[in-house]
Design a protein around this motif. Structure first.
Motif, PDB file in Angstrom:
ATOM      1  N   LEU A 271       0.850  -1.192   0.000  1.00 27.27           N
ATOM      2  CA  LEU A 271       0.000   0.000   0.000  1.00 27.27           C
ATOM      3  C   LEU A 271       0.885   1.241   0.000  1.00 27.27           C
ATOM      4  CD1 LEU A 271      -2.713  -0.709   2.773  1.00 27.27           C
ATOM      5  CD2 LEU A 271      -2.948  -1.035   0.297  1.00 27.27           C
ATOM      6  N   THR A 272       0.543   2.207  -0.835  1.00 25.72           N
ATOM      7  CA  THR A 272       1.160   3.529  -0.764  1.00 25.72           C
ATOM      8  C   THR A 272       0.037   4.558  -0.723  1.00 25.72           C
ATOM      9  OG1 THR A 272       1.348   3.572  -3.182  1.00 25.72           O
ATOM     10  CG2 THR A 272       3.291   2.884  -1.937  1.00 25.72           C
ATOM     11  N   PHE A 273       0.366   5.775  -0.281  1.00 26.63           N
ATOM     12  CA  PHE A 273      -0.666   6.747   0.041  1.00 26.63           C
ATOM     13  C   PHE A 273      -0.370   8.110  -0.564  1.00 26.63           C
ATOM     14  CE2 PHE A 273      -0.087   3.615   3.360  1.00 26.63           C
ATOM     15  CZ  PHE A 273      -1.376   3.152   3.589  1.00 26.63           C
ATOM     16  N   ASP A 274      -1.440   8.828  -0.867  1.00 26.66           N
ATOM     17  CA  ASP A 274      -1.356  10.233  -1.227  1.00 26.66           C
ATOM     18  C   ASP A 274      -2.193  11.001  -0.216  1.00 26.66           C
ATOM     19  OD1 ASP A 274      -0.159  12.061  -2.845  1.00 26.66           O
ATOM     20  OD2 ASP A 274      -1.776  12.152  -4.318  1.00 26.66           O
ATOM     21  N   PHE A 275      -1.847  12.274  -0.001  1.00 24.66           N
ATOM     22  CA  PHE A 275      -2.465  13.037   1.075  1.00 24.66           C
ATOM     23  C   PHE A 275      -3.047  14.354   0.564  1.00 24.66           C
ATOM     24  CE2 PHE A 275       0.695  10.245   2.810  1.00 24.66           C
ATOM     25  CZ  PHE A 275       0.146   9.766   3.989  1.00 24.66           C
ATOM     26  N   ASP A 276      -4.106  14.821   1.226  1.00 31.30           N
ATOM     27  CA  ASP A 276      -4.725  16.098   0.858  1.00 31.30           C
ATOM     28  C   ASP A 276      -4.094  17.231   1.670  1.00 31.30           C
ATOM     29  OD1 ASP A 276      -5.864  16.138   3.400  1.00 31.30           O
ATOM     30  OD2 ASP A 276      -7.885  15.646   2.719  1.00 31.30           O
ATOM     31  N   PRO A 277      -4.505  18.485   1.445  1.00 32.23           N
ATOM     32  CA  PRO A 277      -3.869  19.608   2.157  1.00 32.23           C
ATOM     33  C   PRO A 277      -3.996  19.525   3.670  1.00 32.23           C
ATOM     34  CG  PRO A 277      -5.131  20.413   0.280  1.00 32.23           C
ATOM     35  CD  PRO A 277      -5.451  18.968   0.413  1.00 32.23           C
ATOM     36  N   GLU A 278      -5.015  18.825   4.170  1.00 30.24           N
ATOM     37  CA  GLU A 278      -5.201  18.691   5.615  1.00 30.24           C
ATOM     38  C   GLU A 278      -4.424  17.518   6.201  1.00 30.24           C
ATOM     39  OE1 GLU A 278      -7.974  19.304   3.541  1.00 30.24           O
ATOM     40  OE2 GLU A 278      -7.620  21.406   4.063  1.00 30.24           O
ATOM     41  N   GLY A 279      -3.685  16.816   5.352  1.00 27.78           N
ATOM     42  CA  GLY A 279      -2.901  15.684   5.830  1.00 27.78           C
ATOM     43  C   GLY A 279      -3.669  14.382   5.902  1.00 27.78           C
ATOM     44  N   ARG A 280      -4.892  14.370   5.385  1.00 24.02           N
ATOM     45  CA  ARG A 280      -5.663  13.133   5.358  1.00 24.02           C
ATOM     46  C   ARG A 280      -5.317  12.326   4.110  1.00 24.02           C
ATOM     47  NH1 ARG A 280     -11.336  16.204   6.000  1.00 24.02           N
ATOM     48  NH2 ARG A 280     -10.332  17.160   4.172  1.00 24.02           N
ATOM     49  N   ILE A 281      -5.573  11.045   4.151  1.00 22.00           N
ATOM     50  CA  ILE A 281      -5.270  10.166   3.023  1.00 22.00           C
ATOM     51  C   ILE A 281      -6.299  10.391   1.930  1.00 22.00           C
ATOM     52  CG2 ILE A 281      -5.109   7.772   2.263  1.00 22.00           C
ATOM     53  CD1 ILE A 281      -4.178   7.098   5.145  1.00 22.00           C
ATOM     54  N   SER A 282      -5.835  10.806   0.751  1.00 23.83           N
ATOM     55  CA  SER A 282      -6.744  11.100  -0.359  1.00 23.83           C
ATOM     56  C   SER A 282      -6.755  10.002  -1.413  1.00 23.83           C
ATOM     57  CB  SER A 282      -6.367  12.427  -1.014  1.00 23.83           C
ATOM     58  OG  SER A 282      -5.033  12.393  -1.486  1.00 23.83           O
ATOM     59  N   ALA A 283      -5.707   9.197  -1.469  1.00 24.05           N
ATOM     60  CA  ALA A 283      -5.650   8.092  -2.431  1.00 24.05           C
ATOM     61  C   ALA A 283      -4.798   6.967  -1.852  1.00 24.05           C
ATOM     62  CB  ALA A 283      -5.078   8.554  -3.769  1.00 24.05           C
ATOM     63  N   ILE A 284      -5.204   5.745  -2.142  1.00 23.68           N
ATOM     64  CA  ILE A 284      -4.467   4.558  -1.708  1.00 23.68           C
ATOM     65  C   ILE A 284      -4.218   3.704  -2.941  1.00 23.68           C
ATOM     66  CG2 ILE A 284      -4.456   2.528  -0.211  1.00 23.68           C
ATOM     67  CD1 ILE A 284      -6.563   3.978   1.529  1.00 23.68           C
ATOM     68  N   HIS A 285      -2.984   3.304  -3.130  1.00 28.01           N
ATOM     69  CA  HIS A 285      -2.614   2.435  -4.254  1.00 28.01           C
ATOM     70  C   HIS A 285      -2.214   1.076  -3.694  1.00 28.01           C
ATOM     71  CE1 HIS A 285      -1.943   6.570  -5.813  1.00 28.01           C
ATOM     72  NE2 HIS A 285      -2.527   6.062  -6.882  1.00 28.01           N
ATOM     73  N   ASN A 286      -2.971   0.069  -4.063  1.00 32.02           N
ATOM     74  CA  ASN A 286      -2.789  -1.283  -3.531  1.00 32.02           C
ATOM     75  C   ASN A 286      -2.330  -2.192  -4.670  1.00 32.02           C
ATOM     76  OD1 ASN A 286      -3.017  -3.786  -2.335  1.00 32.02           O
ATOM     77  ND2 ASN A 286      -5.251  -3.821  -2.333  1.00 32.02           N
ATOM     78  N   VAL A 287      -1.062  -2.588  -4.643  1.00 30.09           N
ATOM     79  CA  VAL A 287      -0.521  -3.482  -5.675  1.00 30.09           C
ATOM     80  C   VAL A 287      -0.465  -4.897  -5.118  1.00 30.09           C
ATOM     81  CG1 VAL A 287       1.433  -3.994  -7.172  1.00 30.09           C
ATOM     82  CG2 VAL A 287       0.833  -1.608  -6.681  1.00 30.09           C
ATOM     83  N   ALA A 288      -1.225  -5.806  -5.761  1.00 24.91           N
ATOM     84  CA  ALA A 288      -1.276  -7.199  -5.312  1.00 24.91           C
ATOM     85  C   ALA A 288      -0.893  -8.172  -6.425  1.00 24.91           C
ATOM     86  CB  ALA A 288      -2.677  -7.527  -4.794  1.00 24.91           C
ATOM     87  N   ASN A 289      -0.656  -7.666  -7.628  1.00 26.69           N
ATOM     88  CA  ASN A 289      -0.225  -8.528  -8.727  1.00 26.69           C
ATOM     89  C   ASN A 289       1.130  -9.134  -8.363  1.00 26.69           C
ATOM     90  OD1 ASN A 289       0.732  -9.662 -11.090  1.00 26.69           O
ATOM     91  ND2 ASN A 289       0.111  -7.961 -12.400  1.00 26.69           N
ATOM     92  N   PRO A 290       1.203 -10.463  -8.198  1.00 22.83           N
ATOM     93  CA  PRO A 290       2.472 -11.071  -7.764  1.00 22.83           C
ATOM     94  C   PRO A 290       3.630 -10.807  -8.720  1.00 22.83           C
ATOM     95  CG  PRO A 290       0.882 -12.749  -8.456  1.00 22.83           C
ATOM     96  CD  PRO A 290       0.129 -11.467  -8.376  1.00 22.83           C
ATOM     97  N   ASP A 291       3.332 -10.561  -9.999  1.00 26.40           N
ATOM     98  CA  ASP A 291       4.398 -10.276 -10.963  1.00 26.40           C
ATOM     99  C   ASP A 291       5.112  -8.969 -10.651  1.00 26.40           C
ATOM    100  OD1 ASP A 291       3.630 -12.580 -12.244  1.00 26.40           O
ATOM    101  OD2 ASP A 291       2.567 -11.560 -13.882  1.00 26.40           O
ATOM    102  N   LYS A 292       4.457  -8.085  -9.880  1.00 25.87           N
ATOM    103  CA  LYS A 292       5.036  -6.788  -9.569  1.00 25.87           C
ATOM    104  C   LYS A 292       5.643  -6.727  -8.170  1.00 25.87           C
ATOM    105  CE  LYS A 292       1.937  -4.214 -12.621  1.00 25.87           C
ATOM    106  NZ  LYS A 292       1.020  -3.066 -12.751  1.00 25.87           N
ATOM    107  N   LEU A 293       5.691  -7.847  -7.488  1.00 24.21           N
ATOM    108  CA  LEU A 293       6.141  -7.851  -6.097  1.00 24.21           C
ATOM    109  C   LEU A 293       7.480  -8.558  -5.896  1.00 24.21           C
ATOM    110  CD1 LEU A 293       2.694  -8.576  -4.389  1.00 24.21           C
ATOM    111  CD2 LEU A 293       3.866  -6.369  -4.598  1.00 24.21           C
ATOM    112  N   GLN A 294       8.140  -8.914  -6.996  1.00 24.47           N
ATOM    113  CA  GLN A 294       9.375  -9.692  -6.870  1.00 24.47           C
ATOM    114  C   GLN A 294      10.480  -8.903  -6.176  1.00 24.47           C
ATOM    115  OE1 GLN A 294       9.544 -13.047  -7.629  1.00 24.47           O
ATOM    116  NE2 GLN A 294      11.388 -12.798  -6.375  1.00 24.47           N
ATOM    117  N   ALA A 295      10.639  -7.627  -6.561  1.00 20.31           N
ATOM    118  CA  ALA A 295      11.705  -6.821  -5.938  1.00 20.31           C
ATOM    119  C   ALA A 295      11.442  -6.637  -4.446  1.00 20.31           C
ATOM    120  CB  ALA A 295      11.816  -5.465  -6.627  1.00 20.31           C
ATOM    121  N   ILE A 296      10.163  -6.491  -4.065  1.00 18.87           N
ATOM    122  CA  ILE A 296       9.800  -6.382  -2.646  1.00 18.87           C
ATOM    123  C   ILE A 296      10.105  -7.702  -1.947  1.00 18.87           C
ATOM    124  CG2 ILE A 296       7.931  -5.977  -1.012  1.00 18.87           C
ATOM    125  CD1 ILE A 296       8.409  -3.482  -2.503  1.00 18.87           C
TER     126      ILE A 296
END
Length: 305
Positions: A271-296
């Motif tokens: 999970l990675t996050f983006d934030f709005d001007p008030e510091g709240r979470i405005s977007a969440i990016h959830n990568v679960a495709n196993p092909d993209k998790l090898q480096a992790i």
């Protein structure tokens, strides 16, 4: 990777700029695996070149990597047209050096890389070389083998496009990490009320399973919907892993605070996050495709310029 103590002069010159080459390629491609491939291809081209005619190795190598990456980008974009669900960049673990530089960290954020996906290959290359690495338009024109006028026009279009789609709210990095920690505790504890405090009213969740694992095929939008999605984490199995078998680790992903979910034998998602001007979470990016998790999974932590 070539080890400096084993290298000849030509290898040392390449090694000197290898971090730069990967940093350019990753931002252009949004894939660590593809970036490593084009860096390797750049090495082959560098090895075959008549280096007695190369006055500026940095400029020469930047031209090679930019053109290889743009060529790869054109090819992969055709593949992404048939991608199942939202396409997100491949997440990478980043080191403290990246996190210490606000501009550098923002330039590898998942949110910015998603916006860069909407640019043409030329616009993306010009934006990255100009805005991230501070190349002059003349240097970029030579690197991408276009006229300086064409490069300036591409840079103007790209900058306007990015600014319209990616408002920047620098905020306080310590606060962002604190919000991420509180979000993780609330999600794993099923604390719906706290989640709703931490999320922006228009929060959007993007999930990338690539058709390999079950994920939402469209963005999940809205405060209550996204909050309930994550409040269920502690009570439901995820990709066949029961809550008691799942570990969540707060770490640096793409230059900012992120979360890595692990099962007994594999990385499940990031999970990675983006934030709005008030510091709240405005977007969440959830990568679960196993092909993209090898480096992790391999625990590779990238140093980026």
């Amino acid at each position: 990777m070539i080890q400096p103590h084993q290298a000849g002069p030509d290898q040392l010159a390449f090694q000197q700029y290898r971090t730069l080459l990967f940093s350019v390629a990753y931002r252009l491609l949004g894939s660590a695996a593809d970036a490593e491939d084009v860096v390797q291809d750049a090495w082959f081209k560098w090895s075959a070149a008549d280096r007695s005619q190369v006055a500026d190795p940095k400029a020469y190598l930047t031209r090679i990597i930019s053109n290889l990456a743009m060529e790869r980008l054109r090819s992969t974009r055709r593949q992404r047209e048939t991608y199942v669900g939202p396409w997100l960049p491949e997440p990478i673990l980043t080191g403290p050096d990246t996190a210490d530089g606000v501009a550098s960290a923002d330039s590898v954020s998942m949110a910015l890389l998603v916006v860069l996906e909407t640019l043409s290959p030329l616009e993306r290359a010009v934006f990255v070389l100009k805005e991230v690495f501070a190349f002059s338009y003349g240097e970029i024109a030579e690197a991408v083998e276009r006229s300086e006028s064409a490069v300036r026009q591409a840079g103007h279009r790209a900058r306007e496009h990015v600014q319209a789609r990616r408002p920047r709210y620098p905020g306080d990095r310590a606060r962002r990490r604190d919000v991420t920690e509180r979000f993780l505790a609330a999600a794993t504890g099923g604390d719906l009320n706290t989640l709703m405090e931490l999320l922006s009213p228009g929060v959007t969740l993007w999930t990338d399973g690539g058709g390999k694992v079950r994920q939402a095929l469209k963005p999940v939008v809205g405060l209550e919907t996204v909050a309930r999605w994550f409040a269920a984490l502690g009570t439901m199995s995820y990709q066949g892993v029961e809550p008691g078998q799942m570990r969540a680790e707060l770490t640096s992903v793409n230059g900012g605070p992120g979360v890595v979910f692990r099962g007994p034998d594999r990385v499940i998602a990031t999970l990675t996050f983006d934030f709005d001007p008030e510091g709240r979470i405005s977007a969440i990016h959830n990568v679960a495709n196993p092909d993209k998790l090898q480096a992790i999974t391999d625990g590779i932590r990238y140093e980026l310029r």
